[in-house]
Design a protein around this motif. Structure first.
Motif, PDB file in Angstrom:
ATOM      1  N   VAL A   1      -5.238 -15.475 -17.342  1.00 42.77           N
ATOM      2  CA  VAL A   1      -6.513 -16.142 -17.070  1.00 42.77           C
ATOM      3  C   VAL A   1      -6.784 -16.059 -15.576  1.00 42.77           C
ATOM      4  CG1 VAL A   1      -7.818 -18.304 -17.171  1.00 42.77           C
ATOM      5  CG2 VAL A   1      -6.178 -17.758 -18.997  1.00 42.77           C
ATOM      6  N   ASP A   2      -8.009 -15.648 -15.222  1.00 42.17           N
ATOM      7  CA  ASP A   2      -8.414 -15.567 -13.819  1.00 42.17           C
ATOM      8  C   ASP A   2      -9.342 -16.709 -13.413  1.00 42.17           C
ATOM      9  OD1 ASP A   2      -7.251 -12.851 -13.186  1.00 42.17           O
ATOM     10  OD2 ASP A   2      -8.601 -12.300 -14.823  1.00 42.17           O
ATOM     11  N   VAL A   3     -10.120 -17.195 -14.372  1.00 43.65           N
ATOM     12  CA  VAL A   3     -11.157 -18.189 -14.077  1.00 43.65           C
ATOM     13  C   VAL A   3     -11.123 -19.264 -15.153  1.00 43.65           C
ATOM     14  CG1 VAL A   3     -13.648 -18.610 -13.895  1.00 43.65           C
ATOM     15  CG2 VAL A   3     -12.664 -16.516 -12.935  1.00 43.65           C
ATOM     16  N   LEU A   4     -11.175 -20.524 -14.735  1.00 41.56           N
ATOM     17  CA  LEU A   4     -11.349 -21.641 -15.657  1.00 41.56           C
ATOM     18  C   LEU A   4     -12.561 -22.437 -15.204  1.00 41.56           C
ATOM     19  CD1 LEU A   4     -10.508 -23.660 -17.911  1.00 41.56           C
ATOM     20  CD2 LEU A   4      -9.041 -24.765 -16.191  1.00 41.56           C
TER      21      LEU A   4
ATOM     22  N   LEU B   1     -18.973 -19.230  -7.376  1.00 42.95           N
ATOM     23  CA  LEU B   1     -17.720 -19.851  -6.957  1.00 42.95           C
ATOM     24  C   LEU B   1     -16.523 -19.260  -7.703  1.00 42.95           C
ATOM     25  CD1 LEU B   1     -18.824 -23.578  -6.671  1.00 42.95           C
ATOM     26  CD2 LEU B   1     -18.114 -22.083  -4.799  1.00 42.95           C
ATOM     27  N   ALA B   2     -16.740 -18.845  -8.944  1.00 37.87           N
ATOM     28  CA  ALA B   2     -15.665 -18.214  -9.715  1.00 37.87           C
ATOM     29  C   ALA B   2     -15.306 -16.842  -9.166  1.00 37.87           C
ATOM     30  CB  ALA B   2     -16.085 -18.109 -11.180  1.00 37.87           C
ATOM     31  N   SER B   3     -16.235 -16.233  -8.493  1.00 38.69           N
ATOM     32  CA  SER B   3     -16.113 -14.845  -8.053  1.00 38.69           C
ATOM     33  C   SER B   3     -15.235 -14.688  -6.818  1.00 38.69           C
ATOM     34  CB  SER B   3     -17.515 -14.308  -7.747  1.00 38.69           C
ATOM     35  OG  SER B   3     -17.472 -13.180  -6.907  1.00 38.69           O
ATOM     36  N   PRO B   4     -14.558 -13.552  -6.692  1.00 40.12           N
ATOM     37  CA  PRO B   4     -13.843 -13.236  -5.448  1.00 40.12           C
ATOM     38  C   PRO B   4     -14.752 -13.178  -4.222  1.00 40.12           C
ATOM     39  CG  PRO B   4     -13.095 -11.812  -7.222  1.00 40.12           C
ATOM     40  CD  PRO B   4     -14.293 -12.550  -7.751  1.00 40.12           C
TER      41      PRO B   4
ATOM     42  N   GLY C   1      -6.265 -17.431  -8.816  1.00 41.87           N
ATOM     43  CA  GLY C   1      -7.372 -17.620  -9.742  1.00 41.87           C
ATOM     44  C   GLY C   1      -8.382 -18.583  -9.163  1.00 41.87           C
ATOM     45  N   SER C   2      -9.389 -18.884  -9.958  1.00 46.28           N
ATOM     46  CA  SER C   2     -10.455 -19.779  -9.534  1.00 46.28           C
ATOM     47  C   SER C   2     -10.724 -20.806 -10.627  1.00 46.28           C
ATOM     48  CB  SER C   2     -11.736 -18.994  -9.235  1.00 46.28           C
ATOM     49  OG  SER C   2     -12.813 -19.872  -8.954  1.00 46.28           O
ATOM     50  N   ILE C   3     -10.781 -22.072 -10.228  1.00 41.50           N
ATOM     51  CA  ILE C   3     -11.134 -23.162 -11.130  1.00 41.50           C
ATOM     52  C   ILE C   3     -12.418 -23.784 -10.620  1.00 41.50           C
ATOM     53  CG2 ILE C   3     -10.450 -25.413 -12.057  1.00 41.50           C
ATOM     54  CD1 ILE C   3      -7.499 -24.501 -11.617  1.00 41.50           C
ATOM     55  N   VAL C   4     -13.401 -23.915 -11.495  1.00 41.13           N
ATOM     56  CA  VAL C   4     -14.666 -24.559 -11.143  1.00 41.13           C
ATOM     57  C   VAL C   4     -14.860 -25.748 -12.076  1.00 41.13           C
ATOM     58  CG1 VAL C   4     -17.137 -24.308 -10.774  1.00 41.13           C
ATOM     59  CG2 VAL C   4     -15.628 -22.335 -10.422  1.00 41.13           C
ATOM     60  N   ASN C   5     -14.949 -26.930 -11.483  1.00 42.73           N
ATOM     61  CA  ASN C   5     -15.162 -28.154 -12.239  1.00 42.73           C
ATOM     62  C   ASN C   5     -16.631 -28.560 -12.165  1.00 42.73           C
ATOM     63  OD1 ASN C   5     -12.389 -28.479 -12.888  1.00 42.73           O
ATOM     64  ND2 ASN C   5     -12.020 -29.351 -10.863  1.00 42.73           N
TER      65      ASN C   5
ATOM     66  N   ILE D   1      -4.936 -20.139  -5.547  1.00 43.94           N
ATOM     67  CA  ILE D   1      -5.837 -20.728  -6.539  1.00 43.94           C
ATOM     68  C   ILE D   1      -6.885 -21.569  -5.821  1.00 43.94           C
ATOM     69  CG2 ILE D   1      -6.048 -22.275  -8.515  1.00 43.94           C
ATOM     70  CD1 ILE D   1      -3.215 -21.483  -9.320  1.00 43.94           C
ATOM     71  N   ARG D   2      -8.128 -21.175  -5.986  1.00 45.37           N
ATOM     72  CA  ARG D   2      -9.244 -21.920  -5.405  1.00 45.37           C
ATOM     73  C   ARG D   2      -9.782 -22.907  -6.445  1.00 45.37           C
ATOM     74  NH1 ARG D   2     -13.550 -19.512  -4.823  1.00 45.37           N
ATOM     75  NH2 ARG D   2     -13.161 -17.691  -6.140  1.00 45.37           N
TER      76      ARG D   2
END
Length: 268
Positions: free
Chosen positions: A80-83, A245-248, A137-141, A180-181
């Motif tokens: 998983v790269d993005v949540l 925000l999910a993007s590199p 990876g990237s987590i966006v809440n 992890i961002r």
């Protein structure tokens, strides 16, 4: 702009409608592989049928469900790269807005926190080792303007979302050095089912104000909430911020909160 999301594996919760549906659609358009989760699918989600889209049914009120979704994404795609923790709003059986703080029982508070905070906590807990093994990876809440602008008619919801904002900051500090961002997008009022479906918020306010739902959404709410743009946001406008925000392309952005709220928040 190429968001560099080709073949990235993304999980989106609450993906069947509203903001989650718009996020799913946008990630697919950017070349990502998406595991979309919600209690049920929808005609709109089914219309996105693609070999890069899988719907995993899950009730996030079940404490075991977030880990099962993460495990299924790993089984299907190897990681998983993005949540995107988008699932939120009134939990099943709960209606908003309330008329007062005293209208919410302990059970109402527990349900609100289970759906709006603990489901995200559990998903993050399950995805962290997967992302760390992958190198980041990237987590966006997806939070809410009510996290910083308290509302007596949504007090339990706002408190849960304030917890999510705090969680985002803590995670960004601990896991940023490990690739992890973690960021937050805080919508204001958005034209989603929460407002537009029969019996939901627009109808509740319309009944109280002696008007109709279209007048509520087109003029009454923008005036009442002092929205600078004079209108509710569109789900796609929120989705655009989430996917960026999910993007590199946002590689140096972490611990941030982005308001997509039509100018709802007035404070610094």
């Amino acid at each position: 702009m190429d968001l560099k999301l080709d073949n990235k594996v993304a999980i989106v919760t609450g993906a069947s409608k509203g903001i989650g549906l718009a996020v799913t659609r946008t990630l697919l358009a950017e070349g990502a592989r998406v595991v979309a989760t919600s209690r049920r699918t929808s005609p709109e989600l089914d219309a996105l049928a693609d070999d890069r889209l899988v719907h995993v049914p899950a009730d996030l009120m079940d404490p075991e469900a977030p880990a099962r979704v993460i495990a299924e994404a790993v089984r299907l795609h190897g990681g998983v790269d993005v949540l995107v923790n988008n699932a939120g709003g009134p939990p099943p059986g709960v209606s908003l807005p309330r008329s007062s703080f005293v209208d919410a029982s302990d059970a109402d508070w527990r349900a609100m926190f289970e759906f709006n905070l603990f489901s995200a906590v559990r998903a993050i807990r399950a995805v962290l080792p997967v992302m760390l093994e992958r190198g980041g990876g990237s987590i966006v809440n997806v939070s809410s303007g009510n996290a910083r602008q308290p509302s007596p008619i949504n007090v339990d919801y706002g408190a849960a979302k304030a917890g999510m904002n705090n969680l985002t900051k803590v995670l960004s500090e601990e896991f940023g050095p490990r690739g992890i961002r973690v960021n937050t997008v805080s919508p204001g009022p958005v034209r989603t089912a929460w407002w537009t479906e029969e019996g939901r918020v627009a109808d509740t306010i319309a009944a109280q104000a002696g008007t109709d739902r279209d007048t509520v959404m087109d003029s009454l709410v923008p005036e009442m909430m002092r929205l600078s743009t004079g209108r509710l946001a569109d789900p796609q406008e929120v989705a655009d911020a989430v996917v960026l925000l999910a993007s590199p392309r946002s590689a140096s952005t972490t611990g941030a909160e982005f308001a997509v709220d039509s100018g709802f928040l007035k404070g610094l």
